[in-house]
Design a protein around this motif. Structure first.
Motif, PDB file in Angstrom:
ATOM      1  N   ASP A 167     -12.728   3.161   2.480  1.00  0.00           N
ATOM      2  CA  ASP A 167     -12.833   3.110   3.784  1.00  0.00           C
ATOM      3  C   ASP A 167     -13.785   3.880   4.461  1.00  0.00           C
ATOM      4  OD1 ASP A 167     -10.545   1.586   3.296  1.00  0.00           O
ATOM      5  OD2 ASP A 167      -8.970   3.268   4.025  1.00  0.00           O
ATOM      6  N   GLU A 216     -17.108   2.006   4.411  1.00  0.00           N
ATOM      7  CA  GLU A 216     -17.041   0.900   5.201  1.00  0.00           C
ATOM      8  C   GLU A 216     -17.108   1.453   6.740  1.00  0.00           C
ATOM      9  OE1 GLU A 216     -16.624  -3.032   6.912  1.00  0.00           O
ATOM     10  OE2 GLU A 216     -17.179  -2.386   4.761  1.00  0.00           O
ATOM     11  N   ALA A 217     -16.575   2.454   7.038  1.00  0.00           N
ATOM     12  CA  ALA A 217     -16.842   2.962   8.241  1.00  0.00           C
ATOM     13  C   ALA A 217     -18.499   3.398   8.658  1.00  0.00           C
ATOM     14  CB  ALA A 217     -15.846   4.326   8.568  1.00  0.00           C
ATOM     15  N   ASP A 218     -18.892   4.052   7.712  1.00  0.00           N
ATOM     16  CA  ASP A 218     -20.357   4.326   7.524  1.00  0.00           C
ATOM     17  C   ASP A 218     -21.237   3.238   7.840  1.00  0.00           C
ATOM     18  OD1 ASP A 218     -19.776   7.062   7.227  1.00  0.00           O
ATOM     19  OD2 ASP A 218     -20.066   7.404   5.317  1.00  0.00           O
ATOM     20  N   ARG A 234     -20.451   0.369   9.078  1.00  0.00           N
ATOM     21  CA  ARG A 234     -20.239  -0.389  10.418  1.00  0.00           C
ATOM     22  C   ARG A 234     -20.897   0.601  11.580  1.00  0.00           C
ATOM     23  NH1 ARG A 234     -14.225  -3.029  10.525  1.00  0.00           N
ATOM     24  NH2 ARG A 234     -14.274  -4.051   8.445  1.00  0.00           N
ATOM     25  N   LYS A 235     -20.790   1.864  11.192  1.00  0.00           N
ATOM     26  CA  LYS A 235     -21.418   2.574  12.258  1.00  0.00           C
ATOM     27  C   LYS A 235     -22.825   2.590  12.077  1.00  0.00           C
ATOM     28  CE  LYS A 235     -21.934   7.570  13.466  1.00  0.00           C
ATOM     29  NZ  LYS A 235     -21.428   8.944  13.147  1.00  0.00           N
ATOM     30  N   HIS A 267      -9.906   5.749  15.812  1.00  0.00           N
ATOM     31  CA  HIS A 267      -9.598   5.604  14.560  1.00  0.00           C
ATOM     32  C   HIS A 267      -8.382   4.802  14.079  1.00  0.00           C
ATOM     33  CE1 HIS A 267      -8.948   7.415  10.766  1.00  0.00           C
ATOM     34  NE2 HIS A 267      -7.530   7.748  10.976  1.00  0.00           N
ATOM     35  N   PHE A 307      -9.388   1.135  13.899  1.00  0.00           N
ATOM     36  CA  PHE A 307     -10.024   0.846  12.428  1.00  0.00           C
ATOM     37  C   PHE A 307      -9.226   0.958  11.428  1.00  0.00           C
ATOM     38  CE2 PHE A 307     -12.729   2.652   9.239  1.00  0.00           C
ATOM     39  CZ  PHE A 307     -13.487   1.579   8.868  1.00  0.00           C
TER      40      PHE A 307
END
Length: 43
Positions: free
Chosen positions: A9, A12-14, A16-17, A26, A29
């Motif tokens: 996760d 994936e967040a990194d 997308r950022k 949050h 997300f």
């Protein structure tokens, strides 16, 4: 197992950022990730 999912996760967040995607809370997300996991687990 949970640690591996958490790391995935975060990765994936990194990603997308870095892609300059839309800014979401949050909670939104996490809900999106859970929906994707549920869809992937469906037969």
């Amino acid at each position: 197992m949970r640690r591996l999912r958490d790391q995935a996760d975060i990765t994936e967040a990194d990603h997308r950022k870095a892609a300059d995607g839309p800014v979401v809370t949050h909670e939104a997300f996490v809900a999106e990730l859970e929906a994707e996991d549920a869809q992937a687990a469906a037969p």
